[in-house]
Design a protein around this motif. Structure first.
Motif, PDB file in Angstrom:
ATOM      1  N   GLU A 244      -9.756   4.185   5.565  1.00 34.59           N
ATOM      2  CA  GLU A 244      -9.780   4.968   6.799  1.00 34.59           C
ATOM      3  C   GLU A 244      -9.267   6.387   6.536  1.00 34.59           C
ATOM      4  O   GLU A 244      -9.820   7.367   7.031  1.00 34.59           O
ATOM      5  CB  GLU A 244      -8.944   4.292   7.872  1.00 34.59           C
ATOM      6  N   HIS A 245      -8.210   6.496   5.731  1.00 32.38           N
ATOM      7  CA  HIS A 245      -7.659   7.807   5.398  1.00 32.38           C
ATOM      8  C   HIS A 245      -8.706   8.638   4.661  1.00 32.38           C
ATOM      9  O   HIS A 245      -8.892   9.828   4.925  1.00 32.38           O
ATOM     10  CB  HIS A 245      -6.390   7.666   4.553  1.00 32.38           C
ATOM     11  N   GLY A 246      -9.413   8.001   3.707  1.00 27.04           N
ATOM     12  CA  GLY A 246     -10.415   8.714   2.933  1.00 27.04           C
ATOM     13  C   GLY A 246     -11.573   9.181   3.805  1.00 27.04           C
ATOM     14  O   GLY A 246     -12.084  10.295   3.622  1.00 27.04           O
ATOM     15  N   GLN A 247     -11.978   8.356   4.766  1.00 31.94           N
ATOM     16  CA  GLN A 247     -13.078   8.736   5.647  1.00 31.94           C
ATOM     17  C   GLN A 247     -12.678   9.869   6.579  1.00 31.94           C
ATOM     18  O   GLN A 247     -13.453  10.787   6.853  1.00 31.94           O
ATOM     19  CB  GLN A 247     -13.536   7.532   6.489  1.00 31.94           C
TER      20      GLN A 247
ATOM     21  N   ARG B 274       1.946  13.514   9.614  1.00 36.01           N
ATOM     22  CA  ARG B 274       2.545  12.270  10.098  1.00 36.01           C
ATOM     23  C   ARG B 274       1.484  11.176  10.236  1.00 36.01           C
ATOM     24  O   ARG B 274       1.719  10.030   9.856  1.00 36.01           O
ATOM     25  CB  ARG B 274       3.270  12.495  11.421  1.00 36.01           C
ATOM     26  N   GLU B 275       0.330  11.509  10.775  1.00 38.34           N
ATOM     27  CA  GLU B 275      -0.727  10.525  10.956  1.00 38.34           C
ATOM     28  C   GLU B 275      -1.238  10.025   9.603  1.00 38.34           C
ATOM     29  O   GLU B 275      -1.467   8.830   9.404  1.00 38.34           O
ATOM     30  CB  GLU B 275      -1.884  11.119  11.773  1.00 38.34           C
ATOM     31  N   GLN B 276      -1.399  10.952   8.659  1.00 41.04           N
ATOM     32  CA  GLN B 276      -1.862  10.572   7.325  1.00 41.04           C
ATOM     33  C   GLN B 276      -0.832   9.664   6.642  1.00 41.04           C
ATOM     34  O   GLN B 276      -1.192   8.663   6.017  1.00 41.04           O
ATOM     35  CB  GLN B 276      -2.094  11.820   6.465  1.00 41.04           C
ATOM     36  N   ALA B 277       0.441  10.020   6.761  1.00 40.00           N
ATOM     37  CA  ALA B 277       1.501   9.215   6.143  1.00 40.00           C
ATOM     38  C   ALA B 277       1.517   7.811   6.726  1.00 40.00           C
ATOM     39  O   ALA B 277       1.698   6.824   6.001  1.00 40.00           O
ATOM     40  CB  ALA B 277       2.854   9.893   6.330  1.00 40.00           C
ATOM     41  N   ALA B 278       1.303   7.688   8.056  1.00 37.34           N
ATOM     42  CA  ALA B 278       1.289   6.374   8.691  1.00 37.34           C
ATOM     43  C   ALA B 278       0.136   5.532   8.151  1.00 37.34           C
ATOM     44  O   ALA B 278       0.296   4.336   7.863  1.00 37.34           O
ATOM     45  CB  ALA B 278       1.177   6.518  10.204  1.00 37.34           C
ATOM     46  N   MET B 279      -1.044   6.145   7.992  1.00 35.40           N
ATOM     47  CA  MET B 279      -2.193   5.413   7.456  1.00 35.40           C
ATOM     48  C   MET B 279      -1.942   4.955   6.022  1.00 35.40           C
ATOM     49  O   MET B 279      -2.214   3.801   5.672  1.00 35.40           O
ATOM     50  CB  MET B 279      -3.448   6.303   7.478  1.00 35.40           C
ATOM     51  N   LEU B 280      -1.456   5.854   5.202  1.00 32.95           N
ATOM     52  CA  LEU B 280      -1.223   5.522   3.793  1.00 32.95           C
ATOM     53  C   LEU B 280      -0.124   4.479   3.648  1.00 32.95           C
ATOM     54  O   LEU B 280      -0.219   3.582   2.803  1.00 32.95           O
ATOM     55  CB  LEU B 280      -0.891   6.787   3.004  1.00 32.95           C
ATOM     56  N   ARG B 281       0.919   4.585   4.466  1.00 34.00           N
ATOM     57  CA  ARG B 281       2.002   3.597   4.400  1.00 34.00           C
ATOM     58  C   ARG B 281       1.505   2.219   4.791  1.00 34.00           C
ATOM     59  O   ARG B 281       1.886   1.209   4.219  1.00 34.00           O
ATOM     60  CB  ARG B 281       3.164   4.007   5.302  1.00 34.00           C
TER      61      ARG B 281
ATOM     62  N   GLY C 130       0.787  -1.223   0.000  1.00 38.00           N
ATOM     63  CA  GLY C 130       0.000   0.000   0.000  1.00 38.00           C
ATOM     64  C   GLY C 130       0.814   1.265   0.000  1.00 38.00           C
ATOM     65  O   GLY C 130       0.361   2.304   0.442  1.00 38.00           O
ATOM     66  N   ALA C 131       2.039   1.217  -0.458  1.00 44.61           N
ATOM     67  CA  ALA C 131       2.899   2.386  -0.388  1.00 44.61           C
ATOM     68  C   ALA C 131       2.580   3.403  -1.479  1.00 44.61           C
ATOM     69  O   ALA C 131       3.002   4.531  -1.393  1.00 44.61           O
ATOM     70  CB  ALA C 131       4.363   1.969  -0.474  1.00 44.61           C
ATOM     71  N   GLY C 132       1.849   3.035  -2.524  1.00 45.58           N
ATOM     72  CA  GLY C 132       1.469   3.994  -3.559  1.00 45.58           C
ATOM     73  C   GLY C 132       2.663   4.496  -4.337  1.00 45.58           C
ATOM     74  O   GLY C 132       2.833   5.690  -4.509  1.00 45.58           O
TER      75      GLY C 132
ATOM     76  N   ASN D 214       3.299   8.644  -3.422  1.00 49.79           N
ATOM     77  CA  ASN D 214       2.464   9.735  -3.904  1.00 49.79           C
ATOM     78  C   ASN D 214       2.108  10.614  -2.708  1.00 49.79           C
ATOM     79  O   ASN D 214       1.062  10.449  -2.080  1.00 49.79           O
ATOM     80  CB  ASN D 214       1.213   9.168  -4.573  1.00 49.79           C
ATOM     81  N   LEU D 215       2.976  11.541  -2.389  1.00 51.57           N
ATOM     82  CA  LEU D 215       2.788  12.394  -1.215  1.00 51.57           C
ATOM     83  C   LEU D 215       1.596  13.336  -1.375  1.00 51.57           C
ATOM     84  O   LEU D 215       1.068  13.834  -0.381  1.00 51.57           O
ATOM     85  CB  LEU D 215       4.068  13.189  -0.931  1.00 51.57           C
ATOM     86  N   ALA D 216       1.153  13.566  -2.600  1.00 53.43           N
ATOM     87  CA  ALA D 216       0.012  14.452  -2.829  1.00 53.43           C
ATOM     88  C   ALA D 216      -1.289  13.847  -2.292  1.00 53.43           C
ATOM     89  O   ALA D 216      -2.298  14.538  -2.201  1.00 53.43           O
ATOM     90  CB  ALA D 216      -0.124  14.763  -4.318  1.00 53.43           C
ATOM     91  N   ARG D 217      -1.282  12.579  -1.925  1.00 54.19           N
ATOM     92  CA  ARG D 217      -2.467  11.965  -1.321  1.00 54.19           C
ATOM     93  C   ARG D 217      -2.678  12.475   0.107  1.00 54.19           C
ATOM     94  O   ARG D 217      -3.766  12.340   0.656  1.00 54.19           O
ATOM     95  CB  ARG D 217      -2.318  10.447  -1.316  1.00 54.19           C
TER      96      ARG D 217
END
Length: 191
Positions: A185-188, A172-179, A105-107, A118-121
């Motif tokens: 969950e990130h989208g919600q 940081r929290e968003q990056a942890a979820m996406l990683r 899921g690293a994108g 994809n840091l723009a996420r």
């Protein structure tokens, strides 16, 4: 008494020369001689082709070795510069890149998708800001996730954004979820 046909040494030499000449004439006129000569020439041509191919392969291998050595020196120099950078400036390290290589899921994006996320996420990072982060050496979610408060302050200064923006937008929290691959969950949460 009958006389023997060959009695003198000259007659024996003449007989030997006649036999040798006949043997040579037989070899020269036999079709098998040309066949062996042709096989020998074919083998010489094949051997020359093999030598040429081996030399070409060796030249290409040596060129590839030089390219790899140049790339290794460039990467080593980059790693040395990253290690010499001040601790408050977040940089891409070899450990961070190797750790994210196998994470789901690293994108991945970039040239054939290698080496960056994809840091723009992350909400608060647009394409321009992502490009600036990449220029600063931040290319993966893990690098954002592992930032300290001091790292955030230094990065905010370099990005010329208000102090506390990174913490307020929870990069940081968003990056942890996406990683971790928690896209739903990130989208919600950050929609």
């Amino acid at each position: 008494m009958p006389e023997l046909p060959f009695q003198t040494p000259t007659e024996f030499v003449a007989l030997a020369l006649t036999l040798i000449a006949g043997w040579l004439l037989g070899l020269a006129s036999a079709p098998g001689g040309r066949k062996w000569k042709q096989l020998y020439q074919d083998e010489e041509v094949a051997h020359a082709g093999y030598r040429h191919q081996a030399e070409t392969d060796l030249r290409e291998a040596n060129q590839r070795i030089r390219e790899l050595e140049t790339e290794r020196e460039r990467l080593q120099k980059s790693l040395d510069e990253a290690q010499a950078a001040p601790p408050s400036a977040p940089t891409a390290s070899a450990d961070a890149v190797s750790e994210t290589d196998s994470e789901p899921g690293a994108g991945w994006r970039g040239w054939f998708g290698w080496g960056r996320d994809n840091l723009a996420r992350i909400k608060g990072i647009d394409e321009a800001r992502e490009q600036r982060l990449n220029e600063l050496g931040i290319k993966t979610y893990r690098e954002i996730e592992k930032m300290t408060a001091d790292d955030e302050a230094a990065l905010e200064q370099r990005l010329e954004v208000e102090k506390g923006t990174i913490a307020d937008q929870e990069w940081r929290e968003q990056a942890a979820m996406l990683r971790a691959g928690n896209d739903d969950e990130h989208g919600q949460r950050y929609g």
